[in-house]
Write a protein that holds these residues in place. Structure first.
Motif, short mmCIF file in Angstrom:
data_model
loop_
_atom_site.label_atom_id
_atom_site.label_comp_id
_atom_site.label_asym_id
_atom_site.label_seq_id
_atom_site.Cartn_x
_atom_site.Cartn_y
_atom_site.Cartn_z
N SER B 88 0.84 -1.21 0.00
CA SER B 88 0.00 0.00 0.00
C SER B 88 0.87 1.25 0.00
O SER B 88 0.59 2.22 -0.69
N GLU B 89 1.92 1.21 0.82
CA GLU B 89 2.77 2.40 0.93
C GLU B 89 3.56 2.63 -0.36
O GLU B 89 3.72 3.76 -0.80
N LEU B 90 4.02 1.54 -0.97
CA LEU B 90 4.76 1.69 -2.23
C LEU B 90 3.85 2.28 -3.30
O LEU B 90 4.25 3.15 -4.08
N ALA B 147 18.09 -0.45 7.37
CA ALA B 147 16.73 0.07 7.56
C ALA B 147 16.70 1.07 8.70
O ALA B 147 16.06 2.13 8.60
N ILE B 148 17.40 0.76 9.78
CA ILE B 148 17.41 1.67 10.92
C ILE B 148 18.15 2.97 10.55
O ILE B 148 17.74 4.06 10.91
N GLU B 149 19.23 2.82 9.78
CA GLU B 149 19.97 3.98 9.31
C GLU B 149 19.10 4.89 8.46
O GLU B 149 19.15 6.12 8.55
N LEU B 150 18.28 4.29 7.61
CA LEU B 150 17.39 5.06 6.74
C LEU B 150 16.47 5.94 7.58
O LEU B 150 16.20 7.10 7.24
N GLY B 151 15.98 5.39 8.67
CA GLY B 151 15.11 6.16 9.56
C GLY B 151 15.80 7.40 10.09
O GLY B 151 15.18 8.45 10.22
N ARG B 152 17.10 7.25 10.38
CA ARG B 152 17.83 8.41 10.89
C ARG B 152 18.00 9.49 9.81
O ARG B 152 17.97 10.68 10.09
N ASP B 153 18.18 9.04 8.55
CA ASP B 153 18.42 9.99 7.46
C ASP B 153 17.18 10.80 7.11
O ASP B 153 17.27 11.79 6.39
N ASP B 154 16.05 10.38 7.62
CA ASP B 154 14.82 11.12 7.35
C ASP B 154 14.92 12.55 7.89
O ASP B 154 14.29 13.47 7.37
N GLU B 155 15.74 12.73 8.89
CA GLU B 155 15.96 14.06 9.47
C GLU B 155 16.52 15.03 8.42
O GLU B 155 16.20 16.21 8.42
N VAL B 156 17.34 14.49 7.49
CA VAL B 156 17.89 15.33 6.41
C VAL B 156 16.74 15.94 5.61
O VAL B 156 16.75 17.14 5.28
N MET B 157 15.74 15.11 5.30
CA MET B 157 14.60 15.59 4.53
C MET B 157 13.85 16.69 5.30
O MET B 157 13.46 17.70 4.73
N ASP B 158 13.67 16.48 6.60
CA ASP B 158 12.97 17.48 7.40
C ASP B 158 13.71 18.82 7.38
O ASP B 158 13.11 19.88 7.25
N GLN B 159 15.05 18.75 7.48
CA GLN B 159 15.85 19.98 7.43
C GLN B 159 15.71 20.68 6.08
O GLN B 159 15.57 21.90 6.02
N LEU B 160 15.72 19.88 5.00
CA LEU B 160 15.59 20.48 3.66
C LEU B 160 14.23 21.15 3.52
O LEU B 160 14.09 22.21 2.91
N ARG B 161 13.21 20.51 4.08
CA ARG B 161 11.87 21.09 3.98
C ARG B 161 11.82 22.43 4.72
O ARG B 161 11.27 23.41 4.21
N ARG B 192 6.67 13.24 1.92
CA ARG B 192 5.80 12.08 2.13
C ARG B 192 6.43 10.82 1.51
O ARG B 192 6.30 9.73 2.06
N ILE B 193 7.08 10.98 0.36
CA ILE B 193 7.77 9.82 -0.24
C ILE B 193 8.82 9.30 0.76
O ILE B 193 8.92 8.09 1.00
N ALA B 194 9.58 10.24 1.35
CA ALA B 194 10.60 9.85 2.32
C ALA B 194 9.98 9.19 3.55
O ALA B 194 10.47 8.17 4.04
N ASP B 195 8.87 9.76 4.04
CA ASP B 195 8.18 9.17 5.21
C ASP B 195 7.79 7.72 4.92
O ASP B 195 7.97 6.84 5.76
N HIS B 196 7.20 7.51 3.75
CA HIS B 196 6.77 6.15 3.40
C HIS B 196 7.98 5.22 3.26
O HIS B 196 7.90 4.04 3.62
N ALA B 197 9.08 5.76 2.70
CA ALA B 197 10.28 4.93 2.55
C ALA B 197 10.74 4.44 3.92
O ALA B 197 11.06 3.25 4.10
N VAL B 198 10.75 5.34 4.90
CA VAL B 198 11.16 4.97 6.26
C VAL B 198 10.19 3.92 6.82
O VAL B 198 10.61 2.92 7.42
N SER B 199 8.91 4.15 6.61
CA SER B 199 7.92 3.23 7.14
C SER B 199 8.09 1.82 6.53
O SER B 199 8.03 0.82 7.24
N PRO B 213 11.45 -0.74 14.97
CA PRO B 213 12.47 0.09 15.62
C PRO B 213 11.78 1.07 16.58
O PRO B 213 10.68 1.53 16.29
N ARG B 214 12.45 1.43 17.64
CA ARG B 214 11.85 2.31 18.65
C ARG B 214 11.47 3.67 18.10
O ARG B 214 10.51 4.29 18.55
N ALA B 215 12.26 4.14 17.11
CA ALA B 215 12.05 5.50 16.60
C ALA B 215 10.69 5.67 15.90
O ALA B 215 10.20 6.78 15.76
N THR B 216 10.10 4.57 15.44
CA THR B 216 8.85 4.67 14.67
C THR B 216 7.73 5.23 15.52
O THR B 216 7.51 4.77 16.63
#
Lengths: 217, 217
Positions: B88-90, B147-161, B192-199, B213-216
């Motif tokens: 669904s997310e993809l 996968a856990i590393e990807l979750g951390r990189d989501d912060e990059v997207m937030d900063q860019l936004r 949102r694409i990045a959010d779904h990728a992390v999910s 992962p705890r961060a979710t």
């Protein structure tokens, strides 16, 4: 008498309806926060989302228990999975209300939406809230007719979104970039709430009839 | 030797990886359409989404067959349901690429993003595309660390936004309301694409370890 499986499925659907009413309240409060520029109300929506998240977890646990213990197949299986999807969408609608509330809070003590364009955004907000309210009833009554009608009304939201773009991109727009960006994002959030409402309603149709309405993408 | 259940589950995950690579291509093409103002490429993304939708249906059918015929319980059951959610997310990530492509097409022969702010939006697009590319690999390799590393990189997207908002709401903004609104919505779509990728990545962690992962959130 219904069997254990269907009794538990009913309980799940009753929880879904109750979550849906919480979402309806969140959409209504977020809109009030927006039009009144009220940070306290915005904060209530933002904090209150936790309750929707917890309710989602409870429904998911109940659905997994039902799948594990009753091992439904065919139509029964699809109904439980539909319930799992409905709860994800309801939670997402709660998140979108939080996004609306956050824009409201960001602009306090100002009001994010300039007075002149409030009619369009108010119509979008009212349409979204009305759709969520109808979905709660559709879940309780398993009302296929009402669910299909809701899908048709989604067109109203699309028209309002187009109208809102026409307003904010017009030569007469005098409210600056920030208000335009707020409006475009708010329009997006309300539109997504409406999309999810239609999707949840269509899943009710599926649960009752075994088929999705043809209009569903 | 793996049993029938796990063989079929592997087949589903291999299909998920293949859909993910289609999404990666869609994100890449949508970005090209955007930066080059190319209507033909935008149209390819828009038409191509049908293929992602069909692939989603195939995965859903396979998952339902697996649930019905093998009646998995506990962890195995949760893995199949995780697969249903991932697909669904993809699909949703594919839809978001279409939204990017439609903004690109709307502005042809112009380019939606003013040259001066292209660096930020390009970084967002590249971040999103890179995350989707990594998710495809994470699905294939069932790579929990990645996968856990990807979750951390989501912060990059937030900063860019945030940076993008700073640019378009600054006093120096000279590109008008339309470009600002386009940018705000494009930022939302890539985010949102990045959010779904992390999910999706976190669901892989769940499938492998039995826990999110705890961060979710």
């Amino acid at each position: 008498m219904r069997d254990v499986f269907h009794e538990q499925l009913d309980a799940i659907f009753s929880d879904l309806a109750s979550i849906c009413r919480n979402v309806e309240a969140a959409v209504g409060l977020a809109t009030r926060a927006l039009t009144e520029g009220d940070a306290e109300i915005a904060q209530r929506v933002i904090s209150g989302d936790r309750e929707i998240d917890l309710a989602r977890e409870r429904v998911e646990d109940a659905a997994f228990n039902l799948l594990s213990l009753q091992q439904p197949v065919a139509g029964d299986l699809r109904m439980v999975v539909a319930g799992l999807r409905m709860v994800s969408e309801l939670e997402r609608m709660g998140d979108l209300s939080v996004h609306v509330a956050k824009i409201a809070r960001l602009r306090v003590p100002e009001v994010a939406v300039p007075r002149e364009v409030q009619p369009t955004i108010n119509k979008m907000a009212m349409t979204a809230e009305d759709m969520v309210s109808r979905v709660a009833k559709i879940i309780v009554d398993r009302d296929v007719e009402a669910a299909i009608e809701l899908g048709r009304d989604d067109e109203v939201m699309d028209q309002l979104r187009r109208q809102s773009f026409t307003e904010l991109l017009s030569e007469d727009w005098s409210h600056g970039v920030e208000a335009a960006v707020d409006l475009a994002l708010l329009g997006r959030y309300y539109e997504r709430i409406a999309d999810h409402a239609v999707s949840v309603a269509h899943r009710v149709v599926f649960v009752v009839t075994g088929e999705y309405p043809r209009a569903t993408a």
